[in-house]
Design a protein around this motif. Structure first.
Motif, PDB file in Angstrom:
ATOM      1  N   ARG A 191      -3.460   5.309  -2.014  1.00  0.00           N
ATOM      2  CA  ARG A 191      -4.212   6.383  -1.373  1.00  0.00           C
ATOM      3  C   ARG A 191      -3.473   7.689  -1.614  1.00  0.00           C
ATOM      4  O   ARG A 191      -2.275   7.694  -1.866  1.00  0.00           O
ATOM      5  CB  ARG A 191      -4.282   6.192   0.139  1.00  0.00           C
ATOM      6  N   SER A 192      -4.208   8.777  -1.456  1.00  0.00           N
ATOM      7  CA  SER A 192      -3.562  10.091  -1.445  1.00  0.00           C
ATOM      8  C   SER A 192      -4.301  10.977  -0.456  1.00  0.00           C
ATOM      9  O   SER A 192      -5.485  10.774  -0.190  1.00  0.00           O
ATOM     10  CB  SER A 192      -3.548  10.719  -2.842  1.00  0.00           C
ATOM     11  N   ALA A 193      -3.573  11.948   0.083  1.00  0.00           N
ATOM     12  CA  ALA A 193      -4.157  12.845   1.076  1.00  0.00           C
ATOM     13  C   ALA A 193      -3.308  14.105   1.162  1.00  0.00           C
ATOM     14  O   ALA A 193      -2.215  14.168   0.607  1.00  0.00           O
ATOM     15  CB  ALA A 193      -4.224  12.159   2.440  1.00  0.00           C
TER      16      ALA A 193
ATOM     17  N   ASP B 171      -4.271   6.800   7.700  1.00  0.00           N
ATOM     18  CA  ASP B 171      -3.723   6.669   6.344  1.00  0.00           C
ATOM     19  C   ASP B 171      -2.251   6.274   6.402  1.00  0.00           C
ATOM     20  O   ASP B 171      -1.808   5.383   5.677  1.00  0.00           O
ATOM     21  CB  ASP B 171      -3.853   7.994   5.571  1.00  0.00           C
TER      22      ASP B 171
ATOM     23  N   ALA C 148      -1.194   9.244  -7.567  1.00  0.00           N
ATOM     24  CA  ALA C 148      -2.108   8.150  -7.220  1.00  0.00           C
ATOM     25  C   ALA C 148      -2.776   7.582  -8.474  1.00  0.00           C
ATOM     26  O   ALA C 148      -2.867   6.367  -8.645  1.00  0.00           O
ATOM     27  CB  ALA C 148      -3.151   8.633  -6.223  1.00  0.00           C
TER      28      ALA C 148
ATOM     29  N   LEU D 172       0.936   5.546  -0.015  1.00  0.00           N
ATOM     30  CA  LEU D 172       0.225   6.773   0.297  1.00  0.00           C
ATOM     31  C   LEU D 172       1.015   7.951  -0.262  1.00  0.00           C
ATOM     32  O   LEU D 172       2.197   8.110   0.051  1.00  0.00           O
ATOM     33  CB  LEU D 172       0.086   6.934   1.818  1.00  0.00           C
TER      34      LEU D 172
ATOM     35  N   GLU E 120       0.844  -1.192   0.000  1.00  0.00           N
ATOM     36  CA  GLU E 120       0.000   0.000   0.000  1.00  0.00           C
ATOM     37  C   GLU E 120       0.881   1.243   0.000  1.00  0.00           C
ATOM     38  O   GLU E 120       1.814   1.348   0.795  1.00  0.00           O
ATOM     39  CB  GLU E 120      -0.932   0.028   1.208  1.00  0.00           C
TER      40      GLU E 120
END
Length: 131
Positions: free
Chosen positions: A33-35, A70, A19, A5, A3
């Motif tokens: 995921r991205s944030a 995350d 992403a 991020l 995974e």
């Protein structure tokens, strides 16, 4: 399944492009995921246009606030200009990709950023899948 991020300040340009590109190239073999530490209201239009040129649509992406969960869930955390606002957990692999911020730039100026993100994403994917 590994995974990854991607984190940038606004989660509107660099991390959204990264992403989308990793999802595209990984074909379901990597969770992505991205944030952002201070998410924007929407995805950067020039970043969306640059990816649309390659047939990728991020216009429905929603910038998300970075959470501790995350980071805890990720095997690899890639920061893109968020500095010390990203939480750090022992045992995680951290990479910092210094990339120009596409905010306020034209699509012509975003294309080289997109191309560099794509190059790095392909390299990361090769490492993740070979390892």
């Amino acid at each position: 399944m590994p995974e990854v991020l991607f984190v940038c300040v606004h989660n509107a340009g660099r991390s959204q492009m990264a992403a989308a590109l990793l999802r595209h190239h990984a074909l379901g073999r990597v969770a992505v995921r991205s944030a952002g530490s201070a998410p924007a209201a929407s995805v950067n239009p020039a970043a969306a246009e640059a990816l649309a040129e390659w047939g990728l649509d991020i216009t429905d992406g929603v910038p998300m606030k970075l959470s501790t969960e995350d980071v805890e869930a990720a095997d690899v955390v890639i920061t893109m200009g968020c500095g010390d606002t990203c939480p750090v957990f022992p045992g995680k692999r951290y990479l910092d990709w210094e990339l120009a911020d596409p905010a306020g730039r034209s699509v012509e100026d975003v294309r080289p950023i997109r191309d560099e993100i794509d190059r790095r994403v392909r390299g990361l994917l090769a490492e993740l899948l070979d390892g």
